[in-house]
Design a protein around this motif. Sequence first.
Motif, PDB file in Angstrom:
ATOM      1  N   UNK A 475      -0.063  46.421 -22.528  1.00 49.69           N
ATOM      2  CA  UNK A 475      -1.169  47.239 -22.052  1.00 49.69           C
ATOM      3  C   UNK A 475      -2.499  46.534 -21.948  1.00 49.69           C
ATOM      4  N   UNK A 476      -2.584  45.268 -22.370  1.00 44.65           N
ATOM      5  CA  UNK A 476      -3.861  44.559 -22.272  1.00 44.65           C
ATOM      6  C   UNK A 476      -4.070  44.053 -20.838  1.00 44.65           C
ATOM      7  N   UNK A 477      -5.310  44.188 -20.319  1.00 47.98           N
ATOM      8  CA  UNK A 477      -5.579  43.812 -18.923  1.00 47.98           C
ATOM      9  C   UNK A 477      -5.435  42.309 -18.674  1.00 47.98           C
ATOM     10  N   UNK A 478      -5.095  41.992 -17.442  1.00 48.04           N
ATOM     11  CA  UNK A 478      -5.001  40.603 -16.976  1.00 48.04           C
ATOM     12  C   UNK A 478      -5.821  40.475 -15.703  1.00 48.04           C
ATOM     13  N   UNK A 479      -6.641  39.446 -15.631  1.00 49.51           N
ATOM     14  CA  UNK A 479      -7.471  39.225 -14.453  1.00 49.51           C
ATOM     15  C   UNK A 479      -7.050  37.984 -13.689  1.00 49.51           C
ATOM     16  N   UNK A 480      -7.381  37.962 -12.405  1.00 46.25           N
ATOM     17  CA  UNK A 480      -7.188  36.772 -11.581  1.00 46.25           C
ATOM     18  C   UNK A 480      -8.542  36.273 -11.119  1.00 46.25           C
ATOM     19  N   UNK A 481      -8.662  34.970 -11.040  1.00 42.16           N
ATOM     20  CA  UNK A 481      -9.917  34.354 -10.632  1.00 42.16           C
ATOM     21  C   UNK A 481      -9.847  33.915  -9.170  1.00 42.16           C
ATOM     22  N   UNK A 482     -10.922  34.189  -8.445  1.00 49.02           N
ATOM     23  CA  UNK A 482     -11.097  33.659  -7.100  1.00 49.02           C
ATOM     24  C   UNK A 482     -12.317  32.753  -7.112  1.00 49.02           C
ATOM     25  N   UNK A 483     -12.190  31.555  -6.568  1.00 52.75           N
ATOM     26  CA  UNK A 483     -13.281  30.584  -6.502  1.00 52.75           C
ATOM     27  C   UNK A 483     -13.523  30.246  -5.045  1.00 52.75           C
ATOM     28  N   UNK A 484     -14.784  30.238  -4.639  1.00 51.65           N
ATOM     29  CA  UNK A 484     -15.124  29.913  -3.260  1.00 51.65           C
ATOM     30  C   UNK A 484     -16.007  28.691  -3.173  1.00 51.65           C
ATOM     31  N   UNK A 485     -16.196  28.214  -1.969  1.00 52.11           N
ATOM     32  CA  UNK A 485     -17.128  27.112  -1.755  1.00 52.11           C
ATOM     33  C   UNK A 485     -18.553  27.652  -1.851  1.00 52.11           C
ATOM     34  N   UNK A 486     -19.521  26.773  -1.888  1.00 49.30           N
ATOM     35  CA  UNK A 486     -20.917  27.168  -2.041  1.00 49.30           C
ATOM     36  C   UNK A 486     -21.319  28.221  -1.010  1.00 49.30           C
ATOM     37  N   UNK A 487     -21.988  29.266  -1.486  1.00 50.17           N
ATOM     38  CA  UNK A 487     -22.533  30.356  -0.656  1.00 50.17           C
ATOM     39  C   UNK A 487     -21.454  31.204   0.015  1.00 50.17           C
ATOM     40  N   UNK A 488     -20.241  31.164  -0.531  1.00 54.54           N
ATOM     41  CA  UNK A 488     -19.142  31.943   0.046  1.00 54.54           C
ATOM     42  C   UNK A 488     -18.833  33.205  -0.774  1.00 54.54           C
ATOM     43  N   UNK A 489     -19.849  33.765  -1.400  1.00 54.30           N
ATOM     44  CA  UNK A 489     -19.658  34.978  -2.196  1.00 54.30           C
ATOM     45  C   UNK A 489     -19.080  36.124  -1.363  1.00 54.30           C
ATOM     46  N   UNK A 490     -19.558  36.268  -0.130  1.00 56.34           N
ATOM     47  CA  UNK A 490     -19.086  37.352   0.732  1.00 56.34           C
ATOM     48  C   UNK A 490     -17.592  37.227   1.003  1.00 56.34           C
ATOM     49  N   UNK A 491     -17.112  36.017   1.151  1.00 54.15           N
ATOM     50  CA  UNK A 491     -15.680  35.807   1.397  1.00 54.15           C
ATOM     51  C   UNK A 491     -14.859  36.198   0.157  1.00 54.15           C
ATOM     52  N   UNK A 492     -15.355  35.827  -1.022  1.00 49.70           N
ATOM     53  CA  UNK A 492     -14.666  36.195  -2.262  1.00 49.70           C
ATOM     54  C   UNK A 492     -14.602  37.715  -2.406  1.00 49.70           C
ATOM     55  N   UNK A 493     -15.730  38.366  -2.175  1.00 54.04           N
ATOM     56  CA  UNK A 493     -15.799  39.814  -2.318  1.00 54.04           C
ATOM     57  C   UNK A 493     -14.897  40.515  -1.302  1.00 54.04           C
ATOM     58  N   UNK A 494     -14.827  39.970  -0.103  1.00 57.22           N
ATOM     59  CA  UNK A 494     -13.937  40.510   0.925  1.00 57.22           C
ATOM     60  C   UNK A 494     -12.471  40.412   0.482  1.00 57.22           C
ATOM     61  N   UNK A 495     -12.094  39.232  -0.012  1.00 55.47           N
ATOM     62  CA  UNK A 495     -10.710  39.038  -0.465  1.00 55.47           C
ATOM     63  C   UNK A 495     -10.387  39.959  -1.634  1.00 55.47           C
ATOM     64  N   UNK A 496     -11.324  40.119  -2.565  1.00 54.94           N
ATOM     65  CA  UNK A 496     -11.100  40.991  -3.713  1.00 54.94           C
ATOM     66  C   UNK A 496     -11.020  42.456  -3.286  1.00 54.94           C
ATOM     67  N   UNK A 497     -11.896  42.854  -2.366  1.00 56.25           N
ATOM     68  CA  UNK A 497     -11.923  44.245  -1.919  1.00 56.25           C
ATOM     69  C   UNK A 497     -10.627  44.617  -1.199  1.00 56.25           C
ATOM     70  N   UNK A 498     -10.135  43.727  -0.359  1.00 50.69           N
ATOM     71  CA  UNK A 498      -8.888  44.026   0.361  1.00 50.69           C
ATOM     72  C   UNK A 498      -7.724  44.189  -0.620  1.00 50.69           C
ATOM     73  N   UNK A 499      -7.726  43.365  -1.666  1.00 40.87           N
ATOM     74  CA  UNK A 499      -6.693  43.493  -2.692  1.00 40.87           C
ATOM     75  C   UNK A 499      -6.832  44.833  -3.419  1.00 40.87           C
ATOM     76  N   UNK A 500      -8.052  45.214  -3.723  1.00 42.55           N
ATOM     77  CA  UNK A 500      -8.269  46.459  -4.465  1.00 42.55           C
ATOM     78  C   UNK A 500      -7.996  47.691  -3.616  1.00 42.55           C
ATOM     79  N   UNK A 501      -8.128  47.588  -2.302  1.00 46.57           N
ATOM     80  CA  UNK A 501      -7.730  48.694  -1.432  1.00 46.57           C
ATOM     81  C   UNK A 501      -6.217  48.900  -1.456  1.00 46.57           C
ATOM     82  N   UNK A 502      -5.489  47.802  -1.689  1.00 44.81           N
ATOM     83  CA  UNK A 502      -4.028  47.860  -1.651  1.00 44.81           C
ATOM     84  C   UNK A 502      -3.401  48.106  -3.022  1.00 44.81           C
TER      85      UNK A 502
END
Length: 513
Positions: A475-502
């Motif tokens: 029952x303990x949570x597990x997280x995954x890390x996403x790392x992007x290139x410099x100034x690619x925060x929007x891409x990381x958030x997009x990838x995370x959001x699409x996963x969370x929609x699914x």
Amino acid sequence: MTSSLSQTALHDLSVQQLATALSSKQVSAVEAAQHFLQRAAAHSALGAYVDVNTEVTLAQAAAADARIASGTAGALEGVPIAHKDIFVTRDFATTAGSRMLAGYRSPFDATVVAKLGAGVAGGAPGAGMVTLGKLNCDEFAMGSSNENSAVPPVGFDAPAPVRNPWNTERIPGGSSGGSAVAVAARLTPAATGTDTGGSIRQPASFCGITGIKPTYGRASRYGMVAFASSLDQAGPMARSAEDCALLLTALCGPDLDRDSTSLDVPAENYSRSLKDSIEGLRIGVPQEFFGAGLADDVRAAVNAALAEYEKLGAKLVPISLPRTELSIPVYYIIAPAEASSNLSRFDGVKFGHRAKQYTDLADMYQKTRSEGFGDEVQRRIMIGTYVLSHGYYDAYYLQAQKIRRMIADDFQNAFKVCDVIAGPVAPTVAWKLGEKSDDPVANYLADIFTLPGSLAGLPGMSLPVGFSNTEQDRGMPIGMQLIGNYFQEARLLNAAHRFQLATGFHAAKPAGF
């Protein structure tokens, strides 16, 4: 509160939902603030908050309601937030989790606090969020478990560790453990954290929430009590990538007049591409993140998440980050070296703790710092002083800086064949309180997957991808890390959001909260 919200607990609403409800006057900022203050009090045994001021919070909420009524509301007007006790605040005490700063009250707000709140003096209006209080953290942000705080939480008479709401006998991660717990337990819809070597991503993973560290220099460090100046970076912690995008939009941007490490890069709207397709997104999977030290339950959850990304149209690309193992010795040379310099200002002369009895100035320094700093802080100051001392600077500190550049180069080589990098946040789920207290190196090893990105100054985030199914950690949570290139925060958030929609992992909450 109107009937449209009467059947919905306010604490279960997202930042986006709360902002909508407030702007449409379905609920007032005062009502929202009162609700979360009551929850914080009811769950004070978690040890998340170290300072609250009901009068100040409700005054901020009333001001937010007035701005909503007048049509001058900020983007997140009236939405409650709580701040890691590493950011200075005028209306709340700032201790950085240390006896050294017991009772300290700053004459100004940190830029991050101001931008999320009413705004920076003489600058543009802020997002309009209402501060609920200050959140517990490891002393001067030094720790991976939030067991190093020397400040009593609200409702406690003595210092106490923050407890993970998924299992109160477990650590929440650190150093932003209070922030992660407050969000996970629905004691606040959002919180600020700081990430020096993983202190947003690791507690977010251990508590089943979402957190993001932007590119170094994207968020102002002005008013953040410094640990390691070339590594410290502020970022938001919330339940979803969508909420983190809203918060990151509000807190990022240049602060050149106040912060010499601030980047002259315009603020941007991180929500703009959240819903974009990730068809064809190349996700790099570093072999070094999946070695023998990775727990089987974490490996299985991350692999399942990667398989889900493939279903969403992403492509997995094998990559190598060959100097991953070197990140631990490099970090624990550079960070303590910078800490020993930054913490030299705490000497009992101008502010903070001062020893009551001493014979001369040198004796005052020694007794003040011995009394004011905890064991972990003293340990890192001593390490840092050693590696910077004559005869050792070239052998340790200079070599560490050279390898740091090589670690950054490894990432750039990887980004030639992939768009983002994915892997575990930590080798295991959250461990039991006290389990590693006598073994500092074991705590340090828990950061092996977050340190490389921090040393390179890259943006990185954690998102929930599952729960342990082993007998001892069920029952303990597990997280995954996403790392992007410099100034690619929007891409990381997009990838995370699409996963969370699914998937629904980010929406799960601990029993009883």
